[in-house]
Design a protein around this motif. Structure first.
Motif, PDB file in Angstrom:
ATOM      1  N   LEU A  11     -21.553  15.047 119.928  1.00 27.45           N
ATOM      2  CA  LEU A  11     -21.198  16.389 119.459  1.00 27.45           C
ATOM      3  C   LEU A  11     -20.261  16.263 118.270  1.00 27.45           C
ATOM      4  O   LEU A  11     -19.109  15.846 118.412  1.00 27.45           O
ATOM      5  CB  LEU A  11     -20.521  17.175 120.579  1.00 27.45           C
ATOM      6  N   GLY A  12     -20.756  16.607 117.087  1.00 30.58           N
ATOM      7  CA  GLY A  12     -19.934  16.544 115.875  1.00 30.58           C
ATOM      8  C   GLY A  12     -20.328  15.405 114.967  1.00 30.58           C
ATOM      9  O   GLY A  12     -20.360  14.249 115.382  1.00 30.58           O
ATOM     10  N   SER A  13     -20.623  15.715 113.693  1.00 27.35           N
ATOM     11  CA  SER A  13     -21.126  14.697 112.760  1.00 27.35           C
ATOM     12  C   SER A  13     -20.091  14.262 111.733  1.00 27.35           C
ATOM     13  O   SER A  13     -20.439  13.814 110.646  1.00 27.35           O
ATOM     14  CB  SER A  13     -22.380  15.200 112.037  1.00 27.35           C
ATOM     15  N   GLY A  14     -18.803  14.413 112.057  1.00 24.72           N
ATOM     16  CA  GLY A  14     -17.759  13.872 111.192  1.00 24.72           C
ATOM     17  C   GLY A  14     -17.689  12.363 111.328  1.00 24.72           C
ATOM     18  O   GLY A  14     -18.596  11.734 111.886  1.00 24.72           O
ATOM     19  N   PRO A  15     -16.629  11.737 110.834  1.00 28.44           N
ATOM     20  CA  PRO A  15     -16.536  10.270 110.890  1.00 28.44           C
ATOM     21  C   PRO A  15     -16.672   9.708 112.301  1.00 28.44           C
ATOM     22  O   PRO A  15     -17.364   8.701 112.509  1.00 28.44           O
ATOM     23  CB  PRO A  15     -15.144   9.993 110.314  1.00 28.44           C
ATOM     24  N   ALA A  16     -16.029  10.329 113.294  1.00 27.76           N
ATOM     25  CA  ALA A  16     -16.109   9.820 114.671  1.00 27.76           C
ATOM     26  C   ALA A  16     -17.520   9.943 115.214  1.00 27.76           C
ATOM     27  O   ALA A  16     -18.060   8.996 115.812  1.00 27.76           O
ATOM     28  CB  ALA A  16     -15.121  10.578 115.562  1.00 27.76           C
ATOM     29  N   VAL A  40     -24.776  17.763 107.807  1.00 25.69           N
ATOM     30  CA  VAL A  40     -23.939  16.782 108.493  1.00 25.69           C
ATOM     31  C   VAL A  40     -22.684  16.498 107.660  1.00 25.69           C
ATOM     32  O   VAL A  40     -22.578  16.901 106.508  1.00 25.69           O
ATOM     33  CB  VAL A  40     -24.720  15.468 108.740  1.00 25.69           C
ATOM     34  N   GLY A  41     -21.742  15.799 108.264  1.00 29.17           N
ATOM     35  CA  GLY A  41     -20.529  15.423 107.549  1.00 29.17           C
ATOM     36  C   GLY A  41     -19.248  15.911 108.183  1.00 29.17           C
ATOM     37  O   GLY A  41     -18.185  15.354 107.941  1.00 29.17           O
ATOM     38  N   GLY A  42     -19.343  16.976 108.968  1.00 35.42           N
ATOM     39  CA  GLY A  42     -18.165  17.483 109.662  1.00 35.42           C
ATOM     40  C   GLY A  42     -17.111  18.055 108.733  1.00 35.42           C
ATOM     41  O   GLY A  42     -17.305  18.175 107.516  1.00 35.42           O
ATOM     42  N   ASN A  43     -15.967  18.391 109.325  1.00 38.46           N
ATOM     43  CA  ASN A  43     -14.868  18.939 108.531  1.00 38.46           C
ATOM     44  C   ASN A  43     -14.375  17.959 107.480  1.00 38.46           C
ATOM     45  O   ASN A  43     -13.901  18.347 106.415  1.00 38.46           O
ATOM     46  CB  ASN A  43     -13.698  19.322 109.455  1.00 38.46           C
ATOM     47  N   CYS A  44     -14.462  16.674 107.781  1.00 36.57           N
ATOM     48  CA  CYS A  44     -14.030  15.643 106.834  1.00 36.57           C
ATOM     49  C   CYS A  44     -14.724  15.800 105.489  1.00 36.57           C
ATOM     50  O   CYS A  44     -14.095  15.769 104.437  1.00 36.57           O
ATOM     51  CB  CYS A  44     -14.305  14.258 107.420  1.00 36.57           C
ATOM     52  N   THR A  45     -16.029  15.993 105.518  1.00 32.51           N
ATOM     53  CA  THR A  45     -16.812  16.099 104.285  1.00 32.51           C
ATOM     54  C   THR A  45     -16.715  17.470 103.649  1.00 32.51           C
ATOM     55  O   THR A  45     -16.637  17.598 102.420  1.00 32.51           O
ATOM     56  CB  THR A  45     -18.290  15.767 104.568  1.00 32.51           C
ATOM     57  N   HIS A  46     -16.689  18.521 104.464  1.00 28.05           N
ATOM     58  CA  HIS A  46     -16.829  19.869 103.932  1.00 28.05           C
ATOM     59  C   HIS A  46     -15.508  20.595 103.691  1.00 28.05           C
ATOM     60  O   HIS A  46     -15.431  21.465 102.813  1.00 28.05           O
ATOM     61  CB  HIS A  46     -17.712  20.707 104.867  1.00 28.05           C
ATOM     62  N   LEU A  47     -14.463  20.255 104.449  1.00 23.72           N
ATOM     63  CA  LEU A  47     -13.214  21.012 104.345  1.00 23.72           C
ATOM     64  C   LEU A  47     -11.962  20.162 104.211  1.00 23.72           C
ATOM     65  O   LEU A  47     -10.932  20.659 103.764  1.00 23.72           O
ATOM     66  CB  LEU A  47     -13.044  21.916 105.585  1.00 23.72           C
ATOM     67  N   GLY A  48     -12.018  18.912 104.593  1.00 24.61           N
ATOM     68  CA  GLY A  48     -10.807  18.119 104.680  1.00 24.61           C
ATOM     69  C   GLY A  48     -10.705  16.999 103.675  1.00 24.61           C
ATOM     70  O   GLY A  48     -10.429  17.194 102.492  1.00 24.61           O
ATOM     71  N   VAL A  97     -23.161  14.493 101.616  1.00 19.23           N
ATOM     72  CA  VAL A  97     -24.114  15.045 102.582  1.00 19.23           C
ATOM     73  C   VAL A  97     -25.464  14.346 102.453  1.00 19.23           C
ATOM     74  O   VAL A  97     -26.097  13.983 103.454  1.00 19.23           O
ATOM     75  CB  VAL A  97     -24.271  16.564 102.388  1.00 19.23           C
ATOM     76  N   ALA A  98     -25.904  14.140 101.217  1.00 20.36           N
ATOM     77  CA  ALA A  98     -27.193  13.470 100.999  1.00 20.36           C
ATOM     78  C   ALA A  98     -27.171  12.052 101.565  1.00 20.36           C
ATOM     79  O   ALA A  98     -28.123  11.613 102.232  1.00 20.36           O
ATOM     80  CB  ALA A  98     -27.521  13.446  99.508  1.00 20.36           C
ATOM     81  N   SER A  99     -26.095  11.324 101.312  1.00 17.67           N
ATOM     82  CA  SER A  99     -25.993   9.948 101.821  1.00 17.67           C
ATOM     83  C   SER A  99     -26.014   9.924 103.342  1.00 17.67           C
ATOM     84  O   SER A  99     -26.740   9.144 103.956  1.00 17.67           O
ATOM     85  CB  SER A  99     -24.703   9.294 101.326  1.00 17.67           C
ATOM     86  N   ARG A 100     -25.233  10.802 103.948  1.00 17.83           N
ATOM     87  CA  ARG A 100     -25.090  10.779 105.394  1.00 17.83           C
ATOM     88  C   ARG A 100     -26.335  11.300 106.102  1.00 17.83           C
ATOM     89  O   ARG A 100     -26.682  10.823 107.186  1.00 17.83           O
ATOM     90  CB  ARG A 100     -23.841  11.566 105.805  1.00 17.83           C
ATOM     91  N   THR A 101     -27.029  12.230 105.484  1.00 16.83           N
ATOM     92  CA  THR A 101     -28.298  12.690 106.044  1.00 16.83           C
ATOM     93  C   THR A 101     -29.284  11.532 106.114  1.00 16.83           C
ATOM     94  O   THR A 101     -30.035  11.381 107.092  1.00 16.83           O
ATOM     95  CB  THR A 101     -28.878  13.831 105.194  1.00 16.83           C
ATOM     96  N   GLY A 102     -29.249  10.682 105.085  1.00 14.31           N
ATOM     97  CA  GLY A 102     -30.120   9.512 105.073  1.00 14.31           C
ATOM     98  C   GLY A 102     -29.814   8.532 106.187  1.00 14.31           C
ATOM     99  O   GLY A 102     -30.726   7.886 106.730  1.00 14.31           O
ATOM    100  N   TYR A 103     -28.536   8.410 106.556  1.00 16.39           N
ATOM    101  CA  TYR A 103     -28.174   7.492 107.645  1.00 16.39           C
ATOM    102  C   TYR A 103     -28.873   7.887 108.943  1.00 16.39           C
ATOM    103  O   TYR A 103     -29.404   7.031 109.675  1.00 16.39           O
ATOM    104  CB  TYR A 103     -26.660   7.509 107.898  1.00 16.39           C
ATOM    105  N   TYR A 104     -28.863   9.183 109.246  1.00 13.53           N
ATOM    106  CA  TYR A 104     -29.478   9.649 110.494  1.00 13.53           C
ATOM    107  C   TYR A 104     -30.993   9.458 110.474  1.00 13.53           C
ATOM    108  O   TYR A 104     -31.591   9.069 111.479  1.00 13.53           O
ATOM    109  CB  TYR A 104     -29.126  11.116 110.750  1.00 13.53           C
ATOM    110  N   ALA A 105     -31.586   9.719 109.324  1.00 14.30           N
ATOM    111  CA  ALA A 105     -33.042   9.563 109.215  1.00 14.30           C
ATOM    112  C   ALA A 105     -33.450   8.099 109.371  1.00 14.30           C
ATOM    113  O   ALA A 105     -34.394   7.779 110.115  1.00 14.30           O
ATOM    114  CB  ALA A 105     -33.522  10.111 107.873  1.00 14.30           C
ATOM    115  N   ARG A 106     -32.733   7.199 108.682  1.00 15.75           N
ATOM    116  CA  ARG A 106     -33.093   5.778 108.743  1.00 15.75           C
ATOM    117  C   ARG A 106     -32.900   5.181 110.133  1.00 15.75           C
ATOM    118  O   ARG A 106     -33.632   4.272 110.531  1.00 15.75           O
ATOM    119  CB  ARG A 106     -32.274   4.973 107.728  1.00 15.75           C
ATOM    120  N   ASN A 107     -31.931   5.699 110.865  1.00 14.65           N
ATOM    121  CA  ASN A 107     -31.658   5.163 112.199  1.00 14.65           C
ATOM    122  C   ASN A 107     -32.319   5.971 113.314  1.00 14.65           C
ATOM    123  O   ASN A 107     -32.029   5.754 114.490  1.00 14.65           O
ATOM    124  CB  ASN A 107     -30.145   5.097 112.425  1.00 14.65           C
TER     125      ASN A 107
END
Length: 464
Positions: A11-16, A40-48, A97-107
């Motif tokens: 639950l949650g797609s930030g760094p953790a 994806v990216g969580g608050n870290c990517t979008h707000l923090g 967001v683009a980079s991290r979306t790719g991580y989920y797709a590749r894995n």
């Protein structure tokens, strides 16, 4: 209602959350990720972390242009609005967001966008944006929902002049004067950013020293730098009430003082994002700040449910959160990737930045450890002179007898990068952790890293 079965649901797609999902997926588990945003990216990517540090970088560039005499051949100092500077941050967010979306797709991690909550200890119900409800059944669930700014009930955050560290990114103008309430890490960072844009800043601190967990000399250096850059720091002050008016905000302090500014930025604490998770359905309790308690394996009181990142509290850093999430998944898959994350470098992105690891002078003195200090002042370092960044210093604390490096504290240009060299030496076993490394190793010249050599010689010269 569709039902999906997984080994691990995060639950949650930030760094953790990302660290947890990637580790579990690479261990061969079937993994799902749930996030309340549509990206994806969580608050870290979008707000923090990402927007604030991208914003800081742009402000530093503006400050360099406006203060470096070389640029006067191009033109006079320029004024930049806050919304204009924010545009660079938006570009970085899109790339992240683009980079991290790719991580989920590749894995091959399935991603569900919607609000997830516990139906029971093994079931997550996800309410998607279109109203469709998906049911995810999992052997293990990792809570990594992060945190949000703490909002006292007596402050009207709907007022157009009152912001927190999330909503400040929607600020549509540049205030002439800004009150920042709360002089923690986030408050100090934003005070630096707005000061760099020429805004007069009133930084209200309810303690007697800025960032009191730092080495006192570093804290004092930050205070001195603030005082030279349009930042008035008011220590030992607590708010009584916040009054929003048509043309600004009036902060009433318990001491009887009143401060008026064009806007107020509230930066006093964080709250874990647990209120919509249905925690009552699984028997996991949260504290007054919405945080959950975990053991050293990142397991909650429910054996198959884990927690990581800001939602468990300390240290509430993106760097630590990623490692905590990875370790939580490591506890589940048992692939040797678990570790309890308790030795984390501090990175504070004020202007100039601060970073440290290990013990500070106050702690060593209290513990009666016979230590000595080695310092390198950046004003004497060639690379700092070339970069036009003379403020700051590197400070090494080491044992007088064994020369073991006990702490590294840095204030100034590239501090968050410089600290990692000291971190690497401090992590070496036994006698390999020694100040002698810095004098017996050739550093590139000119670099900021060679400050270690200068500081080491300075420290050794103090011994007798």
């Amino acid at each position: 209602m569709a039902v999906y079965n997984y080994d691990v649901v995060v639950l949650g797609s930030g760094p953790a959350g990302e660290g947890a999902a990637m580790n579990a997926a690479k261990a061969g588990r079937k993994v799902a990720m749930v996030d309340s945003r549509r990206q994806v990216g969580g608050n870290c990517t979008h707000l923090g972390t990402i927007p604030s540090k991208a914003l800081r970088h742009s402000v530093r560039q503006i400050m360099q242009f406006n203060t470096n005499p070389m640029f006067r051949a191009i033109g006079e100092p320029r004024w930049f609005s806050f919304p204009d500077v924010l545009k660079s941050a938006e570009k970085v967010i899109a790339k992240q967001v683009a980079s991290r979306t790719g991580y989920y797709a590749r894995n091959r991690v399935d991603v569900f966008f919607g609000t997830g909550s516990f139906a029971d200890e093994q079931t997550i119900e996800v309410v998607c944006a279109n109203g469709v409800v998906e049911k995810l059944v999992a052997k293990h669930i990792i809570i990594a929902t992060g945190s949000r700014p703490y909002r006292p009930a007596d402050i009207d955050f709907n007022h157009p002049r009152i912001y927190d560290s999330d909503t400040i990114l929607s600020l549509g103008h540049t205030p002439r004067k800004l009150i920042v309430y709360g002089a923690g890490v986030i408050g100090c960072e934003y005070a630096s950013i707005f000061s760099g844009l020429g805004v007069l800043v009133e930084l209200v601190d309810n303690r007697g020293q800025l960032l009191s967990f730092l080495d006192s000399e570093i804290s004092q250096a930050l205070s001195y730098h603030f005082s030279n850059n349009n930042i008035t720091v008011r220590h030992n002050e607590d708010y009584d009430r916040v009054e929003g008016v048509d043309n600004g905000v009036i902060l009433h302090l318990k001491s009887g003082k009143k401060i008026k500014a064009d806007a107020l930025l509230w930066c006093n604490g964080r709250t874990g994002n647990t209120d919509q998770l249905g925690m009552e359905n699984i028997g996991v309790k949260v504290n007054s700040r919405g945080q959950i308690e975990v053991d050293e394996a990142y397991r909650t009181c429910v054996p198959n449910i884990y927690g990581a990142g800001d939602v468990i509290g300390w240290p509430s850093l993106a760097s630590a959160a990623h490692d905590q999430g990875r370790s939580a998944a490591g506890s589940i898959v048992d692939n040797g990737s678990w570790r309890f994350v308790n030795d984390v470098p501090t990175g504070i992105y004020t202007i100039p930045e601060i970073s440290s690891i290990g013990k500070n002078e106050q702690e060593l003195t209290q513990a009666k450890v016979p230590y000595e200090v080695g310092k390198a002042f950046f004003k004497s370092m060639a690379r700092a002179q070339i970069a036009g960044e003379p403020q700051g210093m590197l400070k090494i604390l080491f044992h007088r007898e064994t020369l073991e490096v006990l702490g590294v504290h840095c204030f100034g240009y590239q501090a968050s990068e410089i600290v990692h060299i000291g971190q690497a030496i401090m992590s070496q076993p036994g006698e390999q952790n020694t100040l002698k490394y810095f004098v017996n190793t050739t550093f590139n010249y000119p670099t900021m890293a060679e400050a270690y050599r200068v500081a080491a010689y300075d420290g050794l010269n103090r011994l007798f």
